[in-house]
Scaffold this motif. Structure first.
Motif, short mmCIF file in Angstrom:
data_model
loop_
_atom_site.label_atom_id
_atom_site.label_comp_id
_atom_site.label_asym_id
_atom_site.label_seq_id
_atom_site.Cartn_x
_atom_site.Cartn_y
_atom_site.Cartn_z
N GLU A 1 -0.38 -8.05 -11.43
CA GLU A 1 -1.35 -7.18 -10.79
C GLU A 1 -1.06 -5.71 -11.07
OE1 GLU A 1 0.80 -9.17 -9.36
OE2 GLU A 1 1.57 -8.43 -7.45
N PHE A 2 0.15 -5.41 -11.61
CA PHE A 2 0.47 -4.02 -11.93
C PHE A 2 0.32 -3.72 -13.42
CE2 PHE A 2 2.45 -4.46 -7.78
CZ PHE A 2 2.09 -3.28 -7.18
N PRO B 1 10.78 -13.23 2.18
CA PRO B 1 9.53 -13.94 2.49
C PRO B 1 8.92 -14.50 1.21
CG PRO B 1 9.18 -11.57 2.57
CD PRO B 1 10.65 -11.78 2.32
N PHE C 1 15.93 -6.91 -0.85
CA PHE C 1 14.54 -6.76 -0.44
C PHE C 1 14.42 -5.75 0.67
CE2 PHE C 1 10.88 -8.12 2.07
CZ PHE C 1 9.92 -8.10 1.08
N ASP C 2 14.01 -4.53 0.36
CA ASP C 2 13.70 -3.52 1.36
C ASP C 2 12.71 -2.56 0.70
OD1 ASP C 2 13.51 -1.35 3.03
OD2 ASP C 2 15.65 -1.20 3.46
N PRO C 3 11.42 -2.87 0.85
CA PRO C 3 10.41 -2.12 0.08
C PRO C 3 10.53 -0.61 0.20
CG PRO C 3 9.40 -3.97 1.18
CD PRO C 3 10.81 -3.90 1.68
N ALA C 4 10.80 -0.09 1.41
CA ALA C 4 10.86 1.37 1.56
C ALA C 4 12.00 1.94 0.73
CB ALA C 4 11.01 1.74 3.03
N LYS D 1 11.40 6.39 -6.86
CA LYS D 1 10.93 7.78 -6.90
C LYS D 1 12.07 8.71 -7.32
CE LYS D 1 7.33 7.12 -3.49
NZ LYS D 1 7.18 7.06 -2.03
N ALA E 1 11.26 1.68 -3.01
CA ALA E 1 10.29 2.70 -3.41
C ALA E 1 10.98 4.06 -3.52
CB ALA E 1 9.14 2.76 -2.40
N GLN F 1 3.42 3.32 -10.66
CA GLN F 1 1.99 3.46 -10.88
C GLN F 1 1.50 4.80 -10.39
OE1 GLN F 1 -0.51 0.46 -8.92
NE2 GLN F 1 -1.47 0.25 -10.91
N GLU F 2 2.02 5.20 -9.23
CA GLU F 2 1.61 6.47 -8.67
C GLU F 2 2.08 7.63 -9.54
OE1 GLU F 2 2.53 6.86 -4.42
OE2 GLU F 2 2.67 9.00 -4.81
N ALA G 1 4.72 -0.06 -7.57
CA ALA G 1 3.73 0.82 -6.94
C ALA G 1 4.13 2.28 -7.11
CB ALA G 1 3.59 0.46 -5.45
N GLY H 1 6.13 -14.35 0.28
CA GLY H 1 5.12 -13.42 -0.23
C GLY H 1 5.72 -12.18 -0.85
N THR I 1 7.68 -5.59 -5.00
CA THR I 1 6.87 -4.88 -5.99
C THR I 1 6.80 -3.38 -5.69
OG1 THR I 1 4.95 -5.49 -4.68
CG2 THR I 1 5.41 -6.85 -6.59
N ALA I 2 7.57 -2.91 -4.70
CA ALA I 2 7.50 -1.50 -4.33
C ALA I 2 7.79 -0.54 -5.50
CB ALA I 2 8.43 -1.21 -3.15
N GLU J 1 0.69 -10.39 2.40
CA GLU J 1 1.89 -10.15 1.61
C GLU J 1 1.53 -10.13 0.13
OE1 GLU J 1 4.43 -13.21 3.00
OE2 GLU J 1 5.24 -11.99 4.63
N ARG K 1 3.99 5.36 1.96
CA ARG K 1 5.34 5.52 1.46
C ARG K 1 5.75 4.35 0.57
NH1 ARG K 1 10.71 5.74 4.87
NH2 ARG K 1 12.16 5.98 3.16
N VAL K 2 5.36 3.13 0.91
CA VAL K 2 5.84 2.02 0.07
C VAL K 2 4.95 1.72 -1.14
CG1 VAL K 2 6.41 -0.41 0.06
CG2 VAL K 2 7.25 1.03 1.88
N PRO K 3 3.69 1.63 -1.15
CA PRO K 3 2.78 1.16 -0.14
C PRO K 3 2.45 -0.31 -0.33
CG PRO K 3 1.63 2.33 -1.89
CD PRO K 3 3.02 2.05 -2.36
N GLN K 4 2.83 -1.12 0.60
CA GLN K 4 2.45 -2.53 0.65
C GLN K 4 2.93 -3.07 1.99
OE1 GLN K 4 6.33 -4.49 -1.55
NE2 GLN K 4 4.54 -4.19 -2.76
N LYS L 1 -2.12 -5.30 -2.88
CA LYS L 1 -2.09 -3.84 -3.01
C LYS L 1 -3.12 -3.23 -2.08
CE LYS L 1 -2.48 -3.43 -7.55
NZ LYS L 1 -2.70 -2.68 -8.79
#
Lengths: 363, 307
Positions: A247-248, A41, A197-200, A207, A203, A231-232, A228, A43, A224-225, B115, B213-216, B118
């Motif tokens: 933004e990160f 996408p 592209f598969d954010p889950a 981790k 992420a 960052q956590e 994130a 986005g 961008t997963a 999209e 979990r992702v989070p986005q 955050k």
């Protein structure tokens, strides 16, 4: 079939007209249409986002003379052929297919539409009406590797890779060589996500790497997963991939590779308008501005920042090649002698790790 | 290979996070199926929950409100399924599939403006001294509230179905709607309530994906999690406790394969990536080989009071 023949005739007429010479003649045939096939996408905040920015720039540059169309989230593989065909049928004069996995599909469609121009990103197969273009991302990876090697405290750098193709392997090698150069103890942990592209999944991969002690995460996937996730986790640094991902910043994102496609798209669309388009092979880097290095954030110590920027200038000026010998392959065989630099052919087909990366490339 | 690089404490902690979305969705579907309704729209309801939860959390700044909105939105979607299948007696399989397609399309429409944004994430719950315990503190007592909510929901679902009168009536509806009807229970209303509950649970599961979990938010981000949740219900032979085991097993294999790769395990990557699905298929085969499935007798059968 009739519709296709009609369009082909139309396109042929347009080409004839533009070959005829005057710009005025070409303009009287209405705007040129440029099509874009996107893998994710627009986005996604990364790869596809930047290609779309390139499209937007071209639209702003040409105004009324250009019409653009695009399709998002087109899967790589057989279905891409349908999407590209659809775009050619709807009257596109030039089509940019913006992911490696569209290579054979682009060629297949191109053979059916000889009068439509095709530009395939990051591939290596050309045809009369198919040109290829890519950016020397490995130049940016060299700078990331330097910062990563200097800044890691655990000496473990995590790398989220997508598919085992030369472009990705080049990036891993370049980052590793330069991290190793400034930090001999550095070790790379590589996860193949088998997705762009598969954010889950991205992420989870980030981790897993962080949990195994990596305090630097490099990614060659598009979302961008991982940013994130870093960052956590807190004390982990990352780099924006394909897009600035500002933004990160300033932590975890300490710098980025920014793909800058706008000027290239404008140049190639102009060539179609002028009737001077020819299939070619473009591979530009930092020097030509196709690869940008995003702002190095305040989380990076001044001396490291200066070192990284010095390397950027050297690469831009052509004084330094990220693959300069002596270098050995992972199997221990010699690759580049002292002072020798890699040729583009080897780089484009790269399917081996350099010495020191303790892993196997999945086949 | 260096397996010592895998920290079991952190591994268990990420398994819990990874398993929570499918656990929530599967618990909801369990109740729906126990009432005799087969709703194949879990994927669509999950992704609707994911996008609505994300949108509301971003706009209000409150992730908890996002979860509530996700539950409401997904059960509103399931209401469409309920009306179609319970009042208009449409085919449950076809309607459920339609619900999934609707949810996927609707979510990408709603999600366009969100999209690359955050979201505020859910804070970790501070359980005081419990969170400070060595090993188990990090493993079990440092999660966000939804993880504990999902575990409590397992116990609540089990107790509801086993010990309460309402649970008994719900099960009766699923085993023999004609008998339940003859006893004077409102079969259609009971089933509708179960469908709405199932929708709410799926919505929560989806919101957990996009908010924690992702989070986005990204289009199509559930990537088949709803189907896994459906398989889990069968895997669990319609029992709440086994849904928990199944969800954690699946989450466990997913996370473990990434960890094995990072540790440099000498196993083909493609095989590792496929392993969660292979394990699911194996368990399903074992269960059906045993013969007794424990499926509600009236599962998927339409009911009308006149017939």
């Amino acid at each position: 079939m009739k519709r296709r023949t009609l369009l082909q005739t139309g396109a042929a007429a347009l080409t004839l007209a533009t070959f005829g010479g005057t710009a005025a003649l070409a303009e009287s045939h209405g705007p040129v249409t440029a099509g874009f096939i996107f893998v994710g996408p627009i986005g996604d905040g990364g790869w596809t986002y930047e290609h779309n920015q390139g499209r937007v720039h071209a639209e702003e540059h040409f105004g009324d003379k250009l019409k653009t169309i695009y399709q998002e989230s087109v899967p790589e593989g057989a279905d891409a052929e349908r999407a590209i065909t659809q775009m050619a049928l709807s009257g596109a004069d030039i089509i940019f297919t913006t992911s490696f996995g569209y290579m054979d599909q682009t060629l297949a469609v191109a053979s059916k539409f000889p009068d439509v121009k095709f530009e395939h990103a990051t591939g290596f197969k050309k045809a009369e009406n198919v040109g290829v273009y890519s950016a020397r991302f490995y130049e940016g990876r060299a700078i990331q590797g330097t910062i990563a090697g200097r800044m890691t405290k655990s000496n473990k750098v995590g790398y989220i890779a997508s598919y085992p193709i030369p472009e990705v392997i080049r990036g891993i090698n370049s980052a590793y060589i330069h991290a190793k150069k400034v930090n001999p103890d550095v070790e790379f942990k590589i996860i193949w996500a088998y997705t762009w592209f598969d954010p889950a999944k991205e992420a989870d991969a980030a981790k897993a790497l962080i949990e195994q002690g990596c305090d630097v995460i490099l990614q060659h996937t598009d979302s961008t997963a991982p940013q994130a996730a870093a960052q956590e986790a807190g004390d982990v640094i990352t780099f924006g991939q394909a897009s600035d991902m500002a933004e990160f910043g300033p932590m975890p994102r300490v710098s980025s590779i920014i793909d800058n496609w706008g000027p290239y798209y404008i140049e190639r669309i102009q060539a179609v308008m002028d009737g001077t388009w020819e299939s070619d092979d473009t591979w530009d880097g930092i020097g030509a501005g196709m690869v940008g290095i995003g702002d190095i954030s305040s989380a990076v110590p001044e001396d490291v920042k200066a070192e990284a920027l010095a390397m950027k200038d050297q690469i831009a000026a052509g004084d330094y090649h990220p693959f300069t010998g002596p270098l050995k392959k992972a199997d221990g065989s010699d690759w580049l002698a002292e002072g020798e630099t890699a040729d583009d052919g080897t780089l484009l087909g790269m399917n081996f790790y350099v010495e020191g990366i303790d892993a196997e490339i999945p086949q | 290979m260096d397996l010592s690089a895998i920290n079991p404490v952190l591994l268990v902690a990420s398994i819990m996070v990874s398993a929570t979305p499918i656990l929530l969705a599967a618990l909801g579907e369990l109740v729906v199926e126990r009432a005799g309704v087969l709703n194949l729209g879990v994927e669509g309801m999950m992704i609707t929950g994911a996008v609505v939860g994300f949108a509301i959390a971003v706009n209000t700044g409150s992730p908890l409100l996002g979860f509530v909105a996700a539950a409401v939105a997904a059960s509103a979607l399931s209401l469409a399924f309920g009306v179609l299948t319970q009042f208009l007696l449409s085919n449950q399989v076809a309607t459920g599939l339609g619900l999934t397609l609707t949810g996927l399309g609707l979510s990408s429409l709603i999600g366009k403006p969100y999209e690359g944004i955050k979201s505020p994430t859910l804070p970790k719950l501070d359980l005081g001294p419990l969170s400070d315990l060595p090993v188990v503190g990090r493993m079990l007592f440092s999660h966000d509230i939804v993880v504990y909510f999902s575990l409590a929901l397992v116990a609540a679902t089990w107790a509801f179905l086993k010990y309460t009168r309402a649970g008994l009536i719900l099960r009766a509806t699923g085993e023999s709607h004609d008998s339940a009807h003859a006893l004077g229970y409102k079969v259609v209303l009971i089933r509708l309530a179960a469908i709405l509950y199932g929708g709410a649970c799926a919505g929560l599961g989806g919101a957990y994906l996009s908010l924690v979990r992702v989070p986005q938010w990204t289009e199509g981000m559930t990537a088949g999690a709803g189907w896994i949740a459906l398989a889990l219900v069968v895997f669990a032979s319609w029992r709440a406790g086994r849904v928990l085991v199944g969800a954690y097993l699946f989450g466990g294999v997913t996370v473990l394969q990434l960890n094995l790769q990072a540790a440099g395990a000498d196993v083909p990557v493609a095989l590792l990536s496929a392993s969660p699905y292979v394990v699911t298929i194996l368990v399903l085969v074992v269960i059906s080989a045993r013969g007794h499935h424990g499926a509600p007798a009236a599962l998927g059968k339409p009911f009308h009071a006149t017939s």
